[in-house]
Design a protein around this motif. Structure first.
Motif, PDB file in Angstrom:
ATOM      1  N   GLY A  26       0.816  -1.204   0.000  1.00 28.48           N
ATOM      2  CA  GLY A  26       0.000   0.000   0.000  1.00 28.48           C
ATOM      3  C   GLY A  26       0.848   1.251   0.000  1.00 28.48           C
TER       4      GLY A  26
ATOM      5  N   PHE B 178       2.871   3.243   4.162  1.00 28.55           N
ATOM      6  CA  PHE B 178       3.454   2.291   5.105  1.00 28.55           C
ATOM      7  C   PHE B 178       4.978   2.386   5.041  1.00 28.55           C
ATOM      8  CE2 PHE B 178      -0.428  -0.518   4.072  1.00 28.55           C
ATOM      9  CZ  PHE B 178      -1.203   0.131   5.025  1.00 28.55           C
TER      10      PHE B 178
ATOM     11  N   TRP C 248       0.743  -2.163  10.049  1.00 30.29           N
ATOM     12  CA  TRP C 248       0.760  -2.095   8.582  1.00 30.29           C
ATOM     13  C   TRP C 248       0.283  -3.411   7.976  1.00 30.29           C
ATOM     14  CZ3 TRP C 248       6.509  -0.137   7.970  1.00 30.29           C
ATOM     15  CH2 TRP C 248       6.584   1.194   8.395  1.00 30.29           C
TER      16      TRP C 248
ATOM     17  N   THR D  46      -3.364  -4.224   8.088  1.00 23.77           N
ATOM     18  CA  THR D  46      -4.268  -3.307   7.387  1.00 23.77           C
ATOM     19  C   THR D  46      -4.572  -3.831   5.985  1.00 23.77           C
ATOM     20  OG1 THR D  46      -3.412  -1.380   8.584  1.00 23.77           O
ATOM     21  CG2 THR D  46      -4.576  -0.964   6.520  1.00 23.77           C
TER      22      THR D  46
ATOM     23  N   TYR E  72      -5.181  -2.712   2.962  1.00 22.97           N
ATOM     24  CA  TYR E  72      -5.054  -1.414   2.313  1.00 22.97           C
ATOM     25  C   TYR E  72      -6.035  -1.250   1.156  1.00 22.97           C
ATOM     26  CZ  TYR E  72      -3.093   2.663   0.041  1.00 22.97           C
ATOM     27  OH  TYR E  72      -2.964   3.898  -0.529  1.00 22.97           O
ATOM     28  N   HIS E  73      -6.284  -2.320   0.414  1.00 20.23           N
ATOM     29  CA  HIS E  73      -7.142  -2.209  -0.765  1.00 20.23           C
ATOM     30  C   HIS E  73      -8.564  -1.782  -0.417  1.00 20.23           C
ATOM     31  CE1 HIS E  73      -8.126  -6.271   0.661  1.00 20.23           C
ATOM     32  NE2 HIS E  73      -9.239  -6.176  -0.039  1.00 20.23           N
TER      33      HIS E  73
ATOM     34  N   LEU F  92      -9.279   0.511   2.022  1.00 22.05           N
ATOM     35  CA  LEU F  92      -9.330   1.883   2.517  1.00 22.05           C
ATOM     36  C   LEU F  92      -9.951   2.820   1.498  1.00 22.05           C
ATOM     37  CD1 LEU F  92      -5.878   2.220   4.337  1.00 22.05           C
ATOM     38  CD2 LEU F  92      -8.089   1.552   5.287  1.00 22.05           C
TER      39      LEU F  92
ATOM     40  N   TYR G 277      -4.370  -3.469  -5.268  1.00 21.14           N
ATOM     41  CA  TYR G 277      -3.536  -3.861  -4.128  1.00 21.14           C
ATOM     42  C   TYR G 277      -4.019  -5.151  -3.453  1.00 21.14           C
ATOM     43  CZ  TYR G 277      -1.425   0.832  -4.198  1.00 21.14           C
ATOM     44  OH  TYR G 277      -0.754   1.973  -4.551  1.00 21.14           O
TER      45      TYR G 277
END
Length: 285
Positions: free
Chosen positions: A108, A111, A133, A136, A138-139, A141, A147
């Motif tokens: 992501g 990070f 990190w 998480t 990330y994809h 968010l 991602y």
């Protein structure tokens, strides 16, 4: 509980209606409804990538996997020296870390941690940061689904500093097939500002809402600027648009990253007209 339910809802939407989620967030952030069937603005094109992407975008967004691609494309001399890569931080690896380094997660944006003095970070503290990190998704968010299939891992790179011992300028190249722009970000992590240029190093109007330097002509053109253009020209193929980040330390160029949806695909332009102008730079073929 609310946070858990929202995360669960977004995970469901990522599988069933990612386009609907992106469309709603797009309008809320930018004030107009996107047309994903016939995108005309730059942000429409980018936001569409959040749910309509290629496997290559996933590969090149992985900060570990991309290193092999870059090495084959332009040579490993452009890679920041890699010290470690791992599934998670162990005490054994922590004890082997040098006094200064950069630690990142590969899946992501944001990070990363610049460590100038290892004594500032105990193993427990660094472990907590990096575990957050890794945990998480990330994809979810911003529903940037390219991602999604990146397995979260950590990498440690050498800390690059300029001749004054400062974090080097960040050269962000906005690459279209027919045109390239460059945002030079100075005084990063202190008072970040940007100077904007075209591919001939002529000052250009910065299109986004961000703090700018007072006079871009005071930002010195790097001696290896022509080499930078060559590097990004090779790496940006075959994409209609991609942002490529480079660093220059001691007149040596280092690759930073590929970014296919800068700002999550909803970067605010100063005007809608500029958003439309950039949208016309995308290759329609």
């Amino acid at each position: 509980m609310k946070k858990y339910l929202w995360q669960h809802t977004k995970a469901l939407l990522s599988k069933t209606s990612p386009e609907l989620y992106v469309k709603n967030r797009f309008k809320a952030n930018l004030g107009y409804s996107p047309n994903f069937k016939n995108p005309k603005t730059h942000n429409e094109h980018m936001a569409k990538r959040r749910f309509s992407y290629t496997e290559q975008m996933t590969l090149l967004s992985d900060k570990i996997a991309v290193r092999d691609y870059v090495a084959k494309k332009i040579g490993d001399k452009y890679l920041v020296p890699l010290l470690f890569e791992m599934d998670s931080l162990s005490e054994t690896i922590y004890n082997k870390l040098p006094n200064s380094f950069v630690i990142k997660a590969n899946h992501g944006s944001g990070f990363n941690l610049l460590v100038k003095n290892k004594l500032d970070y105990s193993f427990e503290k660094l472990k907590q940061i990096t575990n957050n990190w890794l945990e998480t998704k990330y994809h979810l968010l911003g529903m940037e689904l390219h991602y999604k299939n990146i397995k979260p891992r950590l990498l440690v790179e050498e800390l690059l500093l300029d001749e004054e011992g400062k974090v080097p300028k960040d050269y962000k190249f906005y690459c279209f097939e027919s045109k390239k722009y460059l945002g030079v970000y100075v005084d990063r992590f202190v008072d970040t500002r940007v100077a904007f240029f075209d591919e001939k190093w002529e000052p250009a109007d910065y299109p986004f809402i961000f703090k700018e330097v007072d006079d871009p002509r005071e930002v010195k053109k790097p001696e290896n600027f022509d080499e930078m253009i060559t590097v990004v020209s090779k790496l940006s193929q075959p994409f209609d648009y991609v942002r490529l980040d480079l660093y220059s330390v001691n007149n040596r160029i280092y690759f930073g990253e590929f970014t296919f949806t800068p700002g999550g695909g909803i970067d605010k332009f100063k005007t809608y007209e500029k958003d439309l102008e950039w949208g016309q730079l995308w290759n329609k073929n």
